[in-house]
Design a protein around this motif. Structure first.
Motif, PDB file in Angstrom:
ATOM      1  N   LEU A 186       0.876  -1.179   0.000  1.00 16.47           N
ATOM      2  CA  LEU A 186       0.000   0.000   0.000  1.00 16.47           C
ATOM      3  C   LEU A 186       0.911   1.225   0.000  1.00 16.47           C
ATOM      4  O   LEU A 186       1.311   1.714   1.055  1.00 16.47           O
ATOM      5  N   TYR A 187       1.223   1.703  -1.192  1.00 18.11           N
ATOM      6  CA  TYR A 187       2.229   2.755  -1.304  1.00 18.11           C
ATOM      7  C   TYR A 187       1.631   4.162  -1.254  1.00 18.11           C
ATOM      8  O   TYR A 187       2.369   5.151  -1.164  1.00 18.11           O
ATOM      9  N   ALA A 188       0.306   4.265  -1.289  1.00 19.54           N
ATOM     10  CA  ALA A 188      -0.382   5.554  -1.205  1.00 19.54           C
ATOM     11  C   ALA A 188      -1.851   5.269  -0.956  1.00 19.54           C
ATOM     12  O   ALA A 188      -2.324   4.134  -1.170  1.00 19.54           O
ATOM     13  N   PRO A 189      -2.623   6.255  -0.487  1.00 22.04           N
ATOM     14  CA  PRO A 189      -4.054   6.026  -0.287  1.00 22.04           C
ATOM     15  C   PRO A 189      -4.736   5.540  -1.572  1.00 22.04           C
ATOM     16  O   PRO A 189      -4.536   6.113  -2.649  1.00 22.04           O
ATOM     17  N   HIS A 190      -5.478   4.459  -1.460  1.00 23.85           N
ATOM     18  CA  HIS A 190      -6.230   3.875  -2.584  1.00 23.85           C
ATOM     19  C   HIS A 190      -5.319   3.319  -3.681  1.00 23.85           C
ATOM     20  O   HIS A 190      -5.774   3.095  -4.795  1.00 23.85           O
ATOM     21  N   ARG A 191      -4.050   3.074  -3.361  1.00 20.04           N
ATOM     22  CA  ARG A 191      -3.108   2.580  -4.362  1.00 20.04           C
ATOM     23  C   ARG A 191      -2.377   1.362  -3.821  1.00 20.04           C
ATOM     24  O   ARG A 191      -1.826   1.392  -2.716  1.00 20.04           O
ATOM     25  N   ILE A 192      -2.344   0.288  -4.609  1.00 17.18           N
ATOM     26  CA  ILE A 192      -1.669  -0.932  -4.178  1.00 17.18           C
ATOM     27  C   ILE A 192      -0.787  -1.493  -5.281  1.00 17.18           C
ATOM     28  O   ILE A 192      -1.164  -1.530  -6.454  1.00 17.18           O
TER      29      ILE A 192
END
Length: 374
Positions: free
Chosen positions: A217-223
């Motif tokens: 999970l490298y950023a909000p809402h991003r995987i």
């Protein structure tokens, strides 16, 4: 303060009765309309181009169907979507064991939810013979969470999972595609404007991102799925990158970390589904048992009907080697050495033996290094 409340989208009575009869209380209807513009398709293709899908080549092959239900059912007009709660409390893990993600403790949800949707589909086919229907349970490239959000089932949290005010994120999804044009779950559903009826991620919360040990999970809402523990332990069939092995911790199959820390799961409910409550894999597996399995027949007898079958015997042996090192299982050193030097009997396939030998040798090295440090 967490603003969250149960919300059940209104649906026509004749459909609600069919789903409720199958124990599916969380359901909604989404129009089978792709998102306006090309933003979602473009984002998904960029995600693929960056290699975030890892070795899941099927995602690339079927990318055209991600936001286009008609690719699965020509003439598709509506999608009936249902959620099924699987949450259970996790007991303390004994020494010498690895963790299993909660959805995989009991019977395979593909079978449990899939059979119910199939029965509903057949009743619909009898009632509406002039229309087409297809049912799926996590078996298509369709963006299930996107369409479930359009149906009012929940909203997508920062951990990319769908979150319901009733069950948090502890539920699985399935759907029935149909050529019927059904009344959607809400007058605003056609525009996907359910707002935050199920709540919303707290504004400054990054607990799911912070807890992810591999940085998936490298950023909000991003995987980056190629770094996700669930991907590494289940979907990935090759060697696990060395730099990610320690991040797997004690997870043998799947991972629940981003759900366990999510404040929106505070109102979670223990499932009442007997298929999920009757342990097949259970909440943990003994590492010694996994590393001693010599045949696929043994594996089938032990895990038939369990989601663990997805990873296969060799995949679970590979995972067990990594977990043995991560949990300091020094008692497994004799078996790990046998696997590393090729004297153990478990496969005649050279590629399988090479992969297990590599992971076993790494585990031996890690365990011996730990011993020397102490």
């Amino acid at each position: 303060m967490i603003s969250q409340q149960p919300y059940f989208p209104p649906v026509p009575d004749h459909l609600a009765e069919l789903f409720h009869a199958e124990g599916l209380g969380l359901m909604g209807i989404a129009p089978a309309v792709p998102p306006a513009g090309s933003e979602h398709d473009d984002d998904y293709r960029t995600w693929l181009e960056r290699g975030f899908h890892g070795s899941m080549a099927y995602l690339q092959r079927h990318a055209h169907g991600k936001y286009h239900p008609e690719a699965m059912l020509p003439g598709c007009r509506s999608i009936l979507i249902a959620g099924l709660n699987y949450y259970q409390h996790a007991p303390e893990r004994p020494a010498g064991a690895g963790r299993i993600a909660r959805y995989a403790w009991g019977r395979d949800y593909h079978k449990t939810l899939g059979k119910r949707l199939l029965r509903i589909r057949r009743r619909l086919e009898e009632r509406f013979p002039d229309h087409g229907f297809r049912n799926f349970t996590d078996a298509t490239p369709l963006a299930e969470r996107y369409f479930a959000e359009q149906a009012g089932i929940g909203f997508q949290g920062r951990n990319t999972l769908l979150i319901s005010g009733q069950y948090g994120s502890w539920f699985v999804l399935g759907e029935i595609l149909t050529t019927m044009e059904l009344s959607v779950s809400s007058p605003s559903a056609a525009a996907g404007q359910f707002g935050n009826r199920h709540g919303a991620c707290p504004r400054s919360c990054t607990k799911c991102i912070d807890v992810c040990p591999t940085g998936a999970l490298y950023a909000p809402h991003r995987i980056d799925a190629s770094r996700c523990i669930s991907y590494l332990t289940i979907e990935h069939s090759g060697s696990i990158p060395v730099e990610l092995r320690r991040g797997m911790r004690d997870w043998l199959f799947g991972c629940d970390l981003c759900q366990e820390v999510c404040p929106l799961n505070v109102r979670r409910q223990v499932t009442g589904e007997s298929d999920f409550l009757q342990a097949r894999a259970g909440d943990h597996l003994d590492l010694t048992e996994l590393l001693a399995m010599e045949s696929d027949k043994d594996f089938l007898q032990r895990f038939a009907g369990s989601p663990v079958m997805r990873a296969g015997r060799i995949g679970m042996m590979r995972n067990a080697c990594v977990v043995a090192a991560n949990t300091g299982a020094h008692e497994l050193l004799p078996r790990l050495r046998q696997l590393a030097d090729g004297t153990a009997r478990y496969s005649a396939d050279p590629a399988e033996r090479a992969m297990i030998a590599e992971h076993a040798a790494w585990a031996v090295s890690e365990l011996m290094s730990e011993t020397s440090r102490h």
